[in-house]
Design a protein around this motif. Structure first.
Motif, PDB file in Angstrom:
ATOM      1  N   GLU A   1     -13.827   5.297  -2.796  1.00 38.54           N
ATOM      2  CA  GLU A   1     -15.289   5.059  -2.654  1.00 38.54           C
ATOM      3  C   GLU A   1     -15.452   3.859  -2.034  1.00 38.54           C
ATOM      4  OE1 GLU A   1     -18.767   4.346  -5.936  1.00 38.54           O
ATOM      5  OE2 GLU A   1     -18.015   6.192  -6.057  1.00 38.54           O
ATOM      6  N   GLU A   2     -14.632   2.807  -2.682  1.00 40.04           N
ATOM      7  CA  GLU A   2     -14.921   1.307  -2.209  1.00 40.04           C
ATOM      8  C   GLU A   2     -14.683   1.107  -0.663  1.00 40.04           C
ATOM      9  OE1 GLU A   2     -12.387  -2.845  -2.787  1.00 40.04           O
ATOM     10  OE2 GLU A   2     -13.117  -1.547  -4.751  1.00 40.04           O
ATOM     11  N   ALA A   3     -13.745   2.085  -0.213  1.00 39.39           N
ATOM     12  CA  ALA A   3     -13.250   1.954   1.246  1.00 39.39           C
ATOM     13  C   ALA A   3     -14.256   2.865   1.967  1.00 39.39           C
ATOM     14  CB  ALA A   3     -12.088   2.949   1.383  1.00 39.39           C
ATOM     15  N   GLY A   4     -15.412   3.472   1.328  1.00 41.69           N
ATOM     16  CA  GLY A   4     -16.601   4.180   2.050  1.00 41.69           C
ATOM     17  C   GLY A   4     -16.499   5.767   2.068  1.00 41.69           C
ATOM     18  N   PHE A   5     -15.516   6.177   1.339  1.00 38.14           N
ATOM     19  CA  PHE A   5     -15.319   7.772   1.768  1.00 38.14           C
ATOM     20  C   PHE A   5     -15.647   8.410   0.350  1.00 38.14           C
ATOM     21  CE2 PHE A   5     -12.355   5.369   4.402  1.00 38.14           C
ATOM     22  CZ  PHE A   5     -12.324   6.102   5.406  1.00 38.14           C
ATOM     23  N   ASP A   6     -15.950   9.803   0.455  1.00 40.69           N
ATOM     24  CA  ASP A   6     -16.480  10.606  -0.469  1.00 40.69           C
ATOM     25  C   ASP A   6     -15.448  12.125  -0.720  1.00 40.69           C
ATOM     26  OD1 ASP A   6     -17.502  12.192  -2.504  1.00 40.69           O
ATOM     27  OD2 ASP A   6     -19.079  13.010  -0.994  1.00 40.69           O
ATOM     28  N   LEU A   7     -14.315  11.760  -1.116  1.00 44.31           N
ATOM     29  CA  LEU A   7     -13.148  12.462  -1.123  1.00 44.31           C
ATOM     30  C   LEU A   7     -12.440  12.334  -2.562  1.00 44.31           C
ATOM     31  CD1 LEU A   7     -12.379  14.393   1.313  1.00 44.31           C
ATOM     32  CD2 LEU A   7     -10.712  13.159   1.652  1.00 44.31           C
ATOM     33  N   THR A   8     -12.215  13.596  -3.252  1.00 39.96           N
ATOM     34  CA  THR A   8     -11.473  13.899  -4.471  1.00 39.96           C
ATOM     35  C   THR A   8     -10.147  14.006  -4.239  1.00 39.96           C
ATOM     36  OG1 THR A   8     -11.485  16.159  -4.449  1.00 39.96           O
ATOM     37  CG2 THR A   8     -13.443  15.107  -5.508  1.00 39.96           C
ATOM     38  N   PRO A   9      -9.260  13.646  -5.246  1.00 41.03           N
ATOM     39  CA  PRO A   9      -7.831  13.630  -5.035  1.00 41.03           C
ATOM     40  C   PRO A   9      -7.214  15.114  -4.699  1.00 41.03           C
ATOM     41  CG  PRO A   9      -8.142  12.657  -7.094  1.00 41.03           C
ATOM     42  CD  PRO A   9      -9.699  13.035  -6.600  1.00 41.03           C
TER      43      PRO A   9
ATOM     44  N   ARG B   1      -6.417   9.631   8.593  1.00 37.35           N
ATOM     45  CA  ARG B   1      -6.019   8.135   8.923  1.00 37.35           C
ATOM     46  C   ARG B   1      -6.725   7.191   8.221  1.00 37.35           C
ATOM     47  NH1 ARG B   1      -5.878  10.928  13.828  1.00 37.35           N
ATOM     48  NH2 ARG B   1      -7.702  10.012  14.530  1.00 37.35           N
ATOM     49  N   ALA B   2      -7.866   7.214   8.247  1.00 40.97           N
ATOM     50  CA  ALA B   2      -8.732   6.017   7.874  1.00 40.97           C
ATOM     51  C   ALA B   2      -8.756   5.882   6.285  1.00 40.97           C
ATOM     52  CB  ALA B   2     -10.276   6.056   7.974  1.00 40.97           C
ATOM     53  N   ILE B   3      -8.324   6.968   5.548  1.00 46.99           N
ATOM     54  CA  ILE B   3      -8.426   6.910   4.113  1.00 46.99           C
ATOM     55  C   ILE B   3      -7.181   6.393   3.516  1.00 46.99           C
ATOM     56  CG2 ILE B   3      -7.901   9.118   3.649  1.00 46.99           C
ATOM     57  CD1 ILE B   3     -10.127   9.236   1.197  1.00 46.99           C
TER      58      ILE B   3
ATOM     59  N   GLU C   1      -3.107   4.756  -0.570  1.00 41.82           N
ATOM     60  CA  GLU C   1      -1.958   3.902  -0.935  1.00 41.82           C
ATOM     61  C   GLU C   1      -2.285   2.727  -1.940  1.00 41.82           C
ATOM     62  OE1 GLU C   1      -0.461   2.819   2.834  1.00 41.82           O
ATOM     63  OE2 GLU C   1       0.512   4.720   3.307  1.00 41.82           O
ATOM     64  N   ALA C   2      -3.342   2.159  -1.714  1.00 39.74           N
ATOM     65  CA  ALA C   2      -3.882   1.021  -2.838  1.00 39.74           C
ATOM     66  C   ALA C   2      -3.858   1.552  -4.067  1.00 39.74           C
ATOM     67  CB  ALA C   2      -4.972   0.481  -2.326  1.00 39.74           C
ATOM     68  N   ALA C   3      -4.495   2.915  -4.228  1.00 36.86           N
ATOM     69  CA  ALA C   3      -4.555   3.644  -5.529  1.00 36.86           C
ATOM     70  C   ALA C   3      -3.209   3.967  -6.138  1.00 36.86           C
ATOM     71  CB  ALA C   3      -5.232   4.817  -5.379  1.00 36.86           C
ATOM     72  N   GLN C   4      -2.178   4.510  -5.287  1.00 38.98           N
ATOM     73  CA  GLN C   4      -0.993   4.648  -6.045  1.00 38.98           C
ATOM     74  C   GLN C   4      -0.383   3.225  -6.529  1.00 38.98           C
ATOM     75  OE1 GLN C   4      -0.752   7.968  -5.951  1.00 38.98           O
ATOM     76  NE2 GLN C   4      -2.389   7.817  -4.742  1.00 38.98           N
ATOM     77  N   ARG C   5      -0.501   2.206  -5.701  1.00 37.08           N
ATOM     78  CA  ARG C   5      -0.043   0.995  -6.278  1.00 37.08           C
ATOM     79  C   ARG C   5      -0.659   0.555  -7.486  1.00 37.08           C
ATOM     80  NH1 ARG C   5      -0.018  -0.035  -0.818  1.00 37.08           N
ATOM     81  NH2 ARG C   5      -2.121  -1.425  -0.984  1.00 37.08           N
ATOM     82  N   THR C   6      -1.848   0.834  -7.700  1.00 35.13           N
ATOM     83  CA  THR C   6      -2.525   0.320  -8.921  1.00 35.13           C
ATOM     84  C   THR C   6      -2.210   1.245 -10.018  1.00 35.13           C
ATOM     85  OG1 THR C   6      -4.563  -0.111  -7.564  1.00 35.13           O
ATOM     86  CG2 THR C   6      -5.115   0.263  -9.759  1.00 35.13           C
ATOM     87  N   MET C   7      -1.980   2.461  -9.801  1.00 34.67           N
ATOM     88  CA  MET C   7      -1.494   3.454 -10.954  1.00 34.67           C
ATOM     89  C   MET C   7      -0.344   2.767 -11.549  1.00 34.67           C
ATOM     90  SD  MET C   7      -2.154   7.109  -9.251  1.00 34.67           S
ATOM     91  CE  MET C   7      -3.730   7.192  -8.074  1.00 34.67           C
ATOM     92  N   LEU C   8       0.482   2.099 -10.820  1.00 30.39           N
ATOM     93  CA  LEU C   8       1.906   1.685 -11.350  1.00 30.39           C
ATOM     94  C   LEU C   8       1.989   0.292 -11.416  1.00 30.39           C
ATOM     95  CD1 LEU C   8       4.111   3.802  -9.079  1.00 30.39           C
ATOM     96  CD2 LEU C   8       3.357   4.390 -11.323  1.00 30.39           C
TER      97      LEU C   8
ATOM     98  N   ALA D   1     -12.376  15.232  12.965  1.00 33.90           N
ATOM     99  CA  ALA D   1     -13.090  14.414  12.109  1.00 33.90           C
ATOM    100  C   ALA D   1     -12.146  14.514  10.857  1.00 33.90           C
ATOM    101  CB  ALA D   1     -14.443  15.025  11.655  1.00 33.90           C
ATOM    102  N   GLY D   2     -11.546  15.387  10.261  1.00 35.35           N
ATOM    103  CA  GLY D   2     -10.443  15.655   9.211  1.00 35.35           C
ATOM    104  C   GLY D   2      -9.308  14.669   9.501  1.00 35.35           C
ATOM    105  N   LYS D   3      -8.860  14.694  10.828  1.00 31.89           N
ATOM    106  CA  LYS D   3      -7.611  13.846  11.301  1.00 31.89           C
ATOM    107  C   LYS D   3      -8.165  12.255  10.985  1.00 31.89           C
ATOM    108  CE  LYS D   3      -5.608  17.242  14.075  1.00 31.89           C
ATOM    109  NZ  LYS D   3      -5.376  17.474  15.624  1.00 31.89           N
ATOM    110  N   ARG D   4      -9.286  12.014  11.767  1.00 33.84           N
ATOM    111  CA  ARG D   4      -9.625  10.571  11.683  1.00 33.84           C
ATOM    112  C   ARG D   4      -9.831  10.099  10.107  1.00 33.84           C
ATOM    113  NH1 ARG D   4     -13.115  12.470  15.572  1.00 33.84           N
ATOM    114  NH2 ARG D   4     -15.120  12.646  14.354  1.00 33.84           N
TER     115      ARG D   4
END
Length: 155
Positions: A28-36, A105-107, A112-119, A99-102
């Motif tokens: 969300e902070e990166a401006g996207f609306d996508l669930t895991p 790539r953009a997300i 990756e930041a989320a994965q680092r935060t989880m650990l 649009a899905g590919k873009r």
């Protein structure tokens, strides 16, 4: 009676809650609306163009009924195309759009930041060991799941 913090099921559920919250916050902070699960589906379809919806469910360990809603939302967002299968008229093949590919790539930096935060409470060695143990436990219990991973290796 055992303390919940001594039960692997409770700890796994708690970690899942944290993982979802962290993922959603970063995305969300990166401006996207996508669930895991939407991200997992989009990523799997990108890697397996033309995959059928039922196969997708197995690739990301999601039940067949719920995957329909996930795919519907990705189609509505313009990230996927769904066509009747050339092999089975009852099945639906999925293909990622430009649009899905873009978006994928953009997300990626946010994911990756989320994965680092989880650990973040673990050293790099502990993080690696946790991942190894999670894969081992999941592989051992995969057949017990209502939505087992299909044709997947847990490295």
């Amino acid at each position: 009676m055992r303390d919940n913090n001594e039960m692997p099921g409770h700890l796994a559920r708690r970690f899942q809650q944290i993982a979802v919250a962290v993922f959603l916050a970063e995305v969300e902070e990166a401006g996207f609306d996508l669930t895991p699960v939407q991200y997992a589906a989009l990523s799997a379809i990108s890697t397996n163009p033309g995959v059928e919806q039922v196969t997708l469910a197995g690739l990301i360990a999601y039940d067949r009924t719920t995957i329909t809603g996930v795919v519907d939302r990705l189609v509505q967002k313009g990230f996927l195309l769904r066509h009747p299968s050339s092999r089975d008229r009852r099945a639906r093949e999925l293909k990622i759009t430009e649009a899905g590919k873009r978006t994928l790539r953009a997300i990626t930096p946010a994911v990756e930041a989320a994965q680092r935060t989880m650990l973040r409470g673990l050293t790099a060695k502990e993080g690696t060991e946790l991942m190894r143990l999670l894969r081992k436990a999941i592989a051992a219990g995969n057949d017990l799941s209502r939505a087992p991973l299909r044709n997947a290796e847990l490295r």
